[in-house]
Design a protein around this motif. Structure first.
Motif, PDB file in Angstrom:
ATOM      1  N   ASN A   1       0.828  -1.216   0.000  1.00 52.56           N
ATOM      2  CA  ASN A   1       0.000   0.000   0.000  1.00 52.56           C
ATOM      3  C   ASN A   1       0.860   1.262   0.000  1.00 52.56           C
ATOM      4  O   ASN A   1       0.544   2.235  -0.689  1.00 52.56           O
ATOM      5  CB  ASN A   1      -0.958   0.009   1.191  1.00 52.56           C
ATOM      6  CG  ASN A   1      -2.128  -0.929   0.991  1.00 52.56           C
ATOM      7  OD1 ASN A   1      -2.517  -1.211  -0.131  1.00 52.56           O
ATOM      8  ND2 ASN A   1      -2.680  -1.430   2.089  1.00 52.56           N
ATOM      9  N   LYS A   2       1.939   1.248   0.779  1.00 52.16           N
ATOM     10  CA  LYS A   2       2.846   2.408   0.810  1.00 52.16           C
ATOM     11  C   LYS A   2       3.465   2.638  -0.568  1.00 52.16           C
ATOM     12  O   LYS A   2       3.555   3.770  -1.037  1.00 52.16           O
ATOM     13  CB  LYS A   2       3.952   2.207   1.856  1.00 52.16           C
ATOM     14  CG  LYS A   2       3.510   2.418   3.269  1.00 52.16           C
ATOM     15  CD  LYS A   2       4.683   2.248   4.223  1.00 52.16           C
ATOM     16  CE  LYS A   2       4.245   2.411   5.653  1.00 52.16           C
ATOM     17  NZ  LYS A   2       5.361   2.231   6.588  1.00 52.16           N
ATOM     18  N   THR A   3       3.909   1.547  -1.201  1.00 50.64           N
ATOM     19  CA  THR A   3       4.502   1.663  -2.531  1.00 50.64           C
ATOM     20  C   THR A   3       3.482   2.175  -3.532  1.00 50.64           C
ATOM     21  O   THR A   3       3.797   3.028  -4.372  1.00 50.64           O
ATOM     22  CB  THR A   3       5.063   0.302  -2.989  1.00 50.64           C
ATOM     23  OG1 THR A   3       6.053  -0.128  -2.061  1.00 50.64           O
ATOM     24  CG2 THR A   3       5.665   0.386  -4.384  1.00 50.64           C
ATOM     25  N   GLU A   4       2.254   1.687  -3.453  1.00 52.32           N
ATOM     26  CA  GLU A   4       1.200   2.140  -4.360  1.00 52.32           C
ATOM     27  C   GLU A   4       0.932   3.643  -4.194  1.00 52.32           C
ATOM     28  O   GLU A   4       0.802   4.374  -5.177  1.00 52.32           O
ATOM     29  CB  GLU A   4      -0.074   1.346  -4.090  1.00 52.32           C
ATOM     30  CG  GLU A   4      -1.147   1.534  -5.124  1.00 52.32           C
ATOM     31  CD  GLU A   4      -2.323   0.612  -4.865  1.00 52.32           C
ATOM     32  OE1 GLU A   4      -3.438   1.142  -4.689  1.00 52.32           O
ATOM     33  OE2 GLU A   4      -2.123  -0.614  -4.848  1.00 52.32           O
ATOM     34  N   LYS A   5       0.893   4.106  -2.958  1.00 54.98           N
ATOM     35  CA  LYS A   5       0.679   5.542  -2.698  1.00 54.98           C
ATOM     36  C   LYS A   5       1.861   6.361  -3.211  1.00 54.98           C
ATOM     37  O   LYS A   5       1.693   7.434  -3.790  1.00 54.98           O
ATOM     38  CB  LYS A   5       0.461   5.783  -1.207  1.00 54.98           C
ATOM     39  CG  LYS A   5      -0.880   5.301  -0.718  1.00 54.98           C
ATOM     40  CD  LYS A   5      -1.020   5.479   0.790  1.00 54.98           C
ATOM     41  CE  LYS A   5      -2.330   4.867   1.271  1.00 54.98           C
ATOM     42  NZ  LYS A   5      -2.458   4.928   2.721  1.00 54.98           N
ATOM     43  N   TRP A   6       3.070   5.853  -2.988  1.00 55.21           N
ATOM     44  CA  TRP A   6       4.284   6.545  -3.458  1.00 55.21           C
ATOM     45  C   TRP A   6       4.260   6.669  -4.977  1.00 55.21           C
ATOM     46  O   TRP A   6       4.536   7.736  -5.523  1.00 55.21           O
ATOM     47  CB  TRP A   6       5.506   5.766  -2.967  1.00 55.21           C
ATOM     48  CG  TRP A   6       6.801   6.231  -3.526  1.00 55.21           C
ATOM     49  CD1 TRP A   6       7.504   7.343  -3.181  1.00 55.21           C
ATOM     50  CD2 TRP A   6       7.562   5.575  -4.547  1.00 55.21           C
ATOM     51  NE1 TRP A   6       8.661   7.417  -3.918  1.00 55.21           N
ATOM     52  CE2 TRP A   6       8.720   6.343  -4.762  1.00 55.21           C
ATOM     53  CE3 TRP A   6       7.379   4.410  -5.284  1.00 55.21           C
ATOM     54  CZ2 TRP A   6       9.687   5.985  -5.695  1.00 55.21           C
ATOM     55  CZ3 TRP A   6       8.338   4.048  -6.202  1.00 55.21           C
ATOM     56  CH2 TRP A   6       9.477   4.847  -6.397  1.00 55.21           C
ATOM     57  N   ARG A   7       3.908   5.586  -5.657  1.00 56.92           N
ATOM     58  CA  ARG A   7       3.839   5.622  -7.125  1.00 56.92           C
ATOM     59  C   ARG A   7       2.755   6.566  -7.613  1.00 56.92           C
ATOM     60  O   ARG A   7       2.927   7.252  -8.625  1.00 56.92           O
ATOM     61  CB  ARG A   7       3.617   4.215  -7.685  1.00 56.92           C
ATOM     62  CG  ARG A   7       4.859   3.374  -7.601  1.00 56.92           C
ATOM     63  CD  ARG A   7       4.703   2.064  -8.338  1.00 56.92           C
ATOM     64  NE  ARG A   7       6.013   1.459  -8.471  1.00 56.92           N
ATOM     65  CZ  ARG A   7       6.269   0.182  -8.312  1.00 56.92           C
ATOM     66  NH1 ARG A   7       5.282  -0.659  -8.043  1.00 56.92           N
ATOM     67  NH2 ARG A   7       7.479  -0.278  -8.452  1.00 56.92           N
ATOM     68  N   HIS A   8       1.639   6.603  -6.901  1.00 54.91           N
ATOM     69  CA  HIS A   8       0.566   7.529  -7.274  1.00 54.91           C
ATOM     70  C   HIS A   8       1.050   8.979  -7.163  1.00 54.91           C
ATOM     71  O   HIS A   8       0.775   9.805  -8.038  1.00 54.91           O
ATOM     72  CB  HIS A   8      -0.665   7.299  -6.397  1.00 54.91           C
ATOM     73  CG  HIS A   8      -1.782   8.239  -6.692  1.00 54.91           C
ATOM     74  ND1 HIS A   8      -2.561   8.131  -7.825  1.00 54.91           N
ATOM     75  CD2 HIS A   8      -2.221   9.328  -6.024  1.00 54.91           C
ATOM     76  CE1 HIS A   8      -3.438   9.111  -7.836  1.00 54.91           C
ATOM     77  NE2 HIS A   8      -3.258   9.854  -6.755  1.00 54.91           N
ATOM     78  N   LYS A   9       1.795   9.274  -6.096  1.00 56.89           N
ATOM     79  CA  LYS A   9       2.340  10.634  -5.926  1.00 56.89           C
ATOM     80  C   LYS A   9       3.315  10.974  -7.055  1.00 56.89           C
ATOM     81  O   LYS A   9       3.322  12.092  -7.561  1.00 56.89           O
ATOM     82  CB  LYS A   9       3.038  10.773  -4.568  1.00 56.89           C
ATOM     83  CG  LYS A   9       2.097  10.841  -3.408  1.00 56.89           C
ATOM     84  CD  LYS A   9       2.857  10.954  -2.097  1.00 56.89           C
ATOM     85  CE  LYS A   9       1.927  10.913  -0.910  1.00 56.89           C
ATOM     86  NZ  LYS A   9       2.655  10.963   0.367  1.00 56.89           N
ATOM     87  N   LEU A  10       4.149  10.020  -7.429  1.00 56.43           N
ATOM     88  CA  LEU A  10       5.074  10.250  -8.543  1.00 56.43           C
ATOM     89  C   LEU A  10       4.316  10.542  -9.837  1.00 56.43           C
ATOM     90  O   LEU A  10       4.650  11.480 -10.564  1.00 56.43           O
ATOM     91  CB  LEU A  10       5.986   9.043  -8.764  1.00 56.43           C
ATOM     92  CG  LEU A  10       7.113   8.817  -7.767  1.00 56.43           C
ATOM     93  CD1 LEU A  10       7.893   7.557  -8.133  1.00 56.43           C
ATOM     94  CD2 LEU A  10       8.036  10.001  -7.695  1.00 56.43           C
TER      95      LEU A  10
END
Length: 107
Positions: A14-23
């Motif tokens: 979930n953290k990685t998914e949120k990070w990628r969304h921000k990118l």
């Protein structure tokens, strides 16, 4: 190819998914996208250079030799790394549509 989600790592996923969304929202590429763009750029420069002159510049020769050395260091041996490297650079299906940059001294 995407990996199958591991339920034990749901928090990290979930953290990685949120990070990628921000990118994506900030229109910032991930490292793998930058790596792919650099490889495509080398292929474009090589193709354009070889179209006008059969000899590669010393800088391109160093880049290719270094790529071969990295592949060999990672356990690939024989002519395999050289053959694959050259086929990836010289036989890209998208080569004709990749953009060309004007020569510049600054990024």
């Amino acid at each position: 190819m995407p990996r199958v989600a591991d339920p034990r790592n749901e928090v990290g996923r979930n953290k990685t998914e949120k990070w990628r969304h921000k990118l994506r929202a900030a229109r910032i590429p991930e490292s793998c996208q930058v790596d792919t763009a650099v490889a495509a750029a080398v292929a474009v420069v090589m193709a354009d250079k070889l179209e006008h002159d059969p000899d590669l510049s010393p800088d391109l020769q160093i880049i290719l030799a270094t790529a071969r050395a990295i592949l060999k260091h990672r356990g690939f041996d024989g002519r395999g790394p050289s053959k694959k490297l050259m086929s990836r650079l010289l036989h890209r299906k998208d080569l004709s549509v990749l953009p060309r940059a004007k020569r510049s001294t600054s990024l």
